[in-house]
Design an enzyme around this catalytic site. Sequence first.
Site, mmCIF file in Angstrom:
data_model
loop_
_atom_site.group_PDB
_atom_site.id
_atom_site.type_symbol
_atom_site.label_atom_id
_atom_site.label_comp_id
_atom_site.label_asym_id
_atom_site.label_seq_id
_atom_site.Cartn_x
_atom_site.Cartn_y
_atom_site.Cartn_z
ATOM 1 N N ASN A 83 -16.413 16.517 13.482
ATOM 2 C CA ASN A 83 -15.729 15.764 12.630
ATOM 3 C C ASN A 83 -14.365 16.299 11.982
ATOM 4 O O ASN A 83 -13.421 15.621 11.906
ATOM 5 C CB ASN A 83 -16.289 15.037 11.622
ATOM 6 N N ASP A 89 1.726 15.463 10.812
ATOM 7 C CA ASP A 89 2.639 14.599 11.444
ATOM 8 C C ASP A 89 4.036 15.017 11.509
ATOM 9 O O ASP A 89 4.429 15.281 10.406
ATOM 10 C CB ASP A 89 2.366 13.113 11.044
ATOM 11 N N TYR A 148 -1.551 15.915 17.257
ATOM 12 C CA TYR A 148 -2.947 15.233 17.007
ATOM 13 C C TYR A 148 -3.597 14.476 18.007
ATOM 14 O O TYR A 148 -4.734 14.287 18.574
ATOM 15 C CB TYR A 148 -2.848 14.366 15.682
ATOM 16 N N TYR A 180 -7.762 3.090 12.572
ATOM 17 C CA TYR A 180 -7.267 3.581 11.123
ATOM 18 C C TYR A 180 -8.375 3.058 10.179
ATOM 19 O O TYR A 180 -8.767 2.017 9.879
ATOM 20 C CB TYR A 180 -6.043 2.803 10.837
#
Length: 241
Positions: A83, A89, A148, A180
């Site tokens: 996980n 970003d 990502y 999301y």
Amino acid sequence: MRKHVAIVTGGTRGIGAAISKKLTENGVTVVANYAGDDEKAKAFTEATGIAAMKWNVADYDACHAKVKEVEETHGPVTILINNAGITRDGTLLKMDRQMWEDVINVNLGGCFNMSKAVFPGMKARSFGRIVSIGSINGQGGQYGQVNYAAAKSGIHGFTKALAQEGARFGVTVNALAPGYIDTEMVAAVPEPVLEKIVAKIPVGRLGQADEIARGVAFLCGEDAGFVTGSTLSINGGQHMY
Ligand code: CAA
């Protein structure tokens, strides 16, 4: 009834914390890995009674040493939840090499390092459950996330390949692709950008970490032995294919 021991990487916060708690509720002995925040990890253990252990999943040797330690303390690892994930970003023009490498090494490298450490034992015992957390953004891409999206997309390929290798040994390997979810990671997206994203979710809201944890628990179940190489998408209808 088999005794289950799980390692949940990034298991003290966000989606990982919800997974650690859900598996514990289901009678699994959980070790929640974390890499950074000692205070939050300590608070998590105090609140839940779930053991937290610190190492960086991007560190191959650390993964092997810590799996050995977990097994010596708790018994063989039967469940691995990959996980742990980070974001760095930025559009490609603004993304430097470090942002690329950090995300690839943690999000995708961590899956390799941890799976490599637990897989031989699972194979030898003819049972294992490996669930890796992918992402809607690994399925459909996302502006500002070439690192990502590449890492998460890699997780989906990794899963399908390892599922083929594990099938005849009773080791299932699946991915879960969240949309999301209401976590600190998503809260870090600038508000106007996030508003536009939420507007595109047919269900009309962010997901809850528990909604992901329930999917993970299903994939880890002893009775999910015929489910392997699959990707379970839990995203409020934001991405379908
Ligand atoms: N498609 C097309 N164009 C877009 C766009 C999109 N989706 N998003 C932004 N743009 C455009 C903007 O309109 C802007 O154009 P103009 O210059 O012509 O006005 C240009 O691209 C620059 O945009 P920003 O001002 O947003 O650029 P920035 O460099 O300040 O920020 C960014 C870029 C960091 C990527 C920011 O847009 C952002 O944070 N986006 C969200 C990224 C995201 O969704 N991350 C998910 C994190 S959570 C997660 O990853 C968990 C999970 O698994 C789901």
